[in-house]
Motif scaffolding. Structure first.
Motif, PDB file in Angstrom:
ATOM      1  N   ALA A  22       0.831  -1.207   0.000  1.00 46.54           N
ATOM      2  CA  ALA A  22       0.000   0.000   0.000  1.00 46.54           C
ATOM      3  C   ALA A  22       0.867   1.259   0.000  1.00 46.54           C
ATOM      4  O   ALA A  22       0.551   2.244  -0.678  1.00 46.54           O
ATOM      5  N   VAL A  23       1.964   1.248   0.762  1.00 46.15           N
ATOM      6  CA  VAL A  23       2.865   2.403   0.816  1.00 46.15           C
ATOM      7  C   VAL A  23       3.453   2.684  -0.572  1.00 46.15           C
ATOM      8  O   VAL A  23       3.501   3.832  -1.023  1.00 46.15           O
ATOM      9  N   TRP A  29       1.611   7.544  -6.345  1.00 48.02           N
ATOM     10  CA  TRP A  29       0.548   8.400  -6.863  1.00 48.02           C
ATOM     11  C   TRP A  29       0.644   9.836  -6.341  1.00 48.02           C
ATOM     12  O   TRP A  29      -0.252  10.633  -6.588  1.00 48.02           O
ATOM     13  N   LEU A  30       1.723  10.161  -5.614  1.00 51.36           N
ATOM     14  CA  LEU A  30       1.892  11.543  -5.169  1.00 51.36           C
ATOM     15  C   LEU A  30       1.997  12.471  -6.383  1.00 51.36           C
ATOM     16  O   LEU A  30       2.657  12.126  -7.372  1.00 51.36           O
ATOM     17  N   PRO A  31       1.378  13.634  -6.341  1.00 51.77           N
ATOM     18  CA  PRO A  31       1.500  14.561  -7.470  1.00 51.77           C
ATOM     19  C   PRO A  31       2.927  15.067  -7.622  1.00 51.77           C
ATOM     20  O   PRO A  31       3.619  15.309  -6.640  1.00 51.77           O
ATOM     21  N   GLY A  32       3.367  15.234  -8.877  1.00 49.99           N
ATOM     22  CA  GLY A  32       4.722  15.688  -9.133  1.00 49.99           C
ATOM     23  C   GLY A  32       5.716  14.541  -9.018  1.00 49.99           C
ATOM     24  O   GLY A  32       5.374  13.428  -8.620  1.00 49.99           O
ATOM     25  N   ASP A  33       6.950  14.779  -9.384  1.00 52.18           N
ATOM     26  CA  ASP A  33       7.989  13.773  -9.242  1.00 52.18           C
ATOM     27  C   ASP A  33       9.343  14.451  -9.086  1.00 52.18           C
ATOM     28  O   ASP A  33       9.468  15.677  -9.161  1.00 52.18           O
ATOM     29  N   TRP A  61       4.021   1.089 -13.373  1.00 50.16           N
ATOM     30  CA  TRP A  61       3.964   0.901 -11.921  1.00 50.16           C
ATOM     31  C   TRP A  61       4.321  -0.525 -11.532  1.00 50.16           C
ATOM     32  O   TRP A  61       5.066  -0.751 -10.581  1.00 50.16           O
ATOM     33  N   GLY A  62       3.799  -1.497 -12.267  1.00 51.87           N
ATOM     34  CA  GLY A  62       4.052  -2.892 -11.918  1.00 51.87           C
ATOM     35  C   GLY A  62       5.518  -3.260 -11.999  1.00 51.87           C
ATOM     36  O   GLY A  62       6.045  -3.990 -11.141  1.00 51.87           O
ATOM     37  N   ARG A 277       9.838  14.603  -3.535  1.00 50.09           N
ATOM     38  CA  ARG A 277       9.288  13.452  -4.265  1.00 50.09           C
ATOM     39  C   ARG A 277      10.356  12.390  -4.525  1.00 50.09           C
ATOM     40  O   ARG A 277      10.358  11.728  -5.569  1.00 50.09           O
ATOM     41  N   ASP A 278      11.259  12.223  -3.568  1.00 49.91           N
ATOM     42  CA  ASP A 278      12.287  11.186  -3.669  1.00 49.91           C
ATOM     43  C   ASP A 278      11.645   9.871  -3.199  1.00 49.91           C
ATOM     44  O   ASP A 278      11.796   9.467  -2.037  1.00 49.91           O
ATOM     45  N   LEU A 279      10.941   9.193  -4.105  1.00 47.86           N
ATOM     46  CA  LEU A 279      10.077   8.076  -3.720  1.00 47.86           C
ATOM     47  C   LEU A 279      10.811   6.912  -3.055  1.00 47.86           C
ATOM     48  O   LEU A 279      10.302   6.362  -2.080  1.00 47.86           O
TER      49      LEU A 279
END
Length: 315
Positions: A22-23, A29-33, A61-62, A277-279
């Protein structure tokens, strides 16, 4: 007991898998990157697209999830999109600062909450009990940031007794400047003390006049032995589980307090990673929070079961 611990660990592992998935989805899906953050809003679409491809954030995404999950199985949390540093190294460096802060808070919270809870619970309804409860309720109602701002205004800005922030001390360790920890530790202790002290108080008040305690007194067992050997183990079982929730609350409070007082650590690092946005870094921090919560709650359930073996500890 061993089987109970194994069941709780297995359940906790499933929780980590579900929450980690889930995380990853939510942070993706956070806006921006990161490409937009690095290049700025004035960059052309072509420049942004090229950097996205270089960073790998334009992949499906997958595919990104499978790479991330495969890395977790190998113990690899990924690499920062902005600095290129392994996430595990950044987390390890910042966890040491947070560990100092949380360790000091727990060292103070545990004995203080036990003393307040026992003193209040031994004589419920007394003037001392009402006074301590009033203080605890007030501390519960004040948010961390509001309490921190009041302490900064009074103790740092008005009286000048303590530094208001750790800004400008980035080259020094917390051990070199212990004064900067006084205000953040005070804020966290005041917030986390209340719930745990109230739980100890409720447990002691319910156990001190229980039938078995009265019977032991009739048999001539000293009051000290009644309290230490019989009342406290029964009273502390639910308090141990409240301690797990206190640690959970402490993790959230650290994020606020580190940002408020300019301290380095997982709280400030998490906020910065979300802003940029450092994912991979965001996902690494979130995973640390999840694993810590699961381990602490599992340990609390096992400890509560140990204190009162006949009690069914709810999952």
């Amino acid at each position: 007991m061993p089987r109970f611990a194994v069941r709780r660990l297995a359940t906790g592992f499933l929780h980590v898998v579900v929450v980690a998935t889930a995380v990853f989805a939510l942070t993706s899906w956070l806006p921006g990157d990161a490409a937009v953050v690095v290049l700025g809003e004035d960059a052309s679409d072509g420049q942004v697209a090229a950097l996205r491809a270089q960073l790998g954030v334009d992949r499906p995404w997958g595919d990104r999830f499978l790479d991330w999950a495969g890395g977790l199985l190998r113990g690899d949390l990924g690499t920062s999109l902005l600095t290129g540093e392994p996430v595990a190294e950044q987390l390890g460096r910042e966890l040491s600062s947070t560990a100092v802060l949380t360790g000091l808070v727990l060292v103070l919270v545990l004995p203080l909450s036990a003393v307040i809870g026992v003193v209040s619970g031994m004589r419920p309804g007394s003037r001392t009990d009402r006074s301590l409860n009033a203080v605890v309720v007030v501390l519960t109602a004040i948010p961390e940031f509001a309490l921190g701002m009041v302490l900064v205004a009074v103790l740092a800005l008005h009286l000048g007794w303590l530094p208001a922030t750790a800004a400008g001390l980035s080259g020094l360790s917390l051990a070199d400047q212990p004064a900067v920890l006084v205000l953040p530790v005070t804020v966290l202790v005041c917030k986390q003390l209340s719930a745990l002290a109230r739980q100890v108080r409720v447990g002691v008040a319910g156990a001190v006049d229980a039938g078995y305690a009265t019977h032991l007194r009739v048999l001539g067992v000293p009051e000290r032995s009644v309290l230490l050997r019989h009342v406290l183990p029964n009273a502390l079982a639910p308090a141990v589980q409240q301690l797990a929730r206190t640690v959970d609350g402490l993790l959230g409070g650290v994020v606020v307090v580190e940002a408020l007082f300019g301290l380095t650590g997982v709280g400030a690092g998490f906020v910065d990673a979300v802003k940029t946005r450092d994912l991979p870094v965001v996902q690494g921090y979130a995973l640390v929070f999840v694993v810590t919560t699961v381990l602490v709650n599992t340990a609390a359930d096992v400890a509560a079961r140990r204190l009162v073996p006949q009690q069914e500890v709810l999952a």
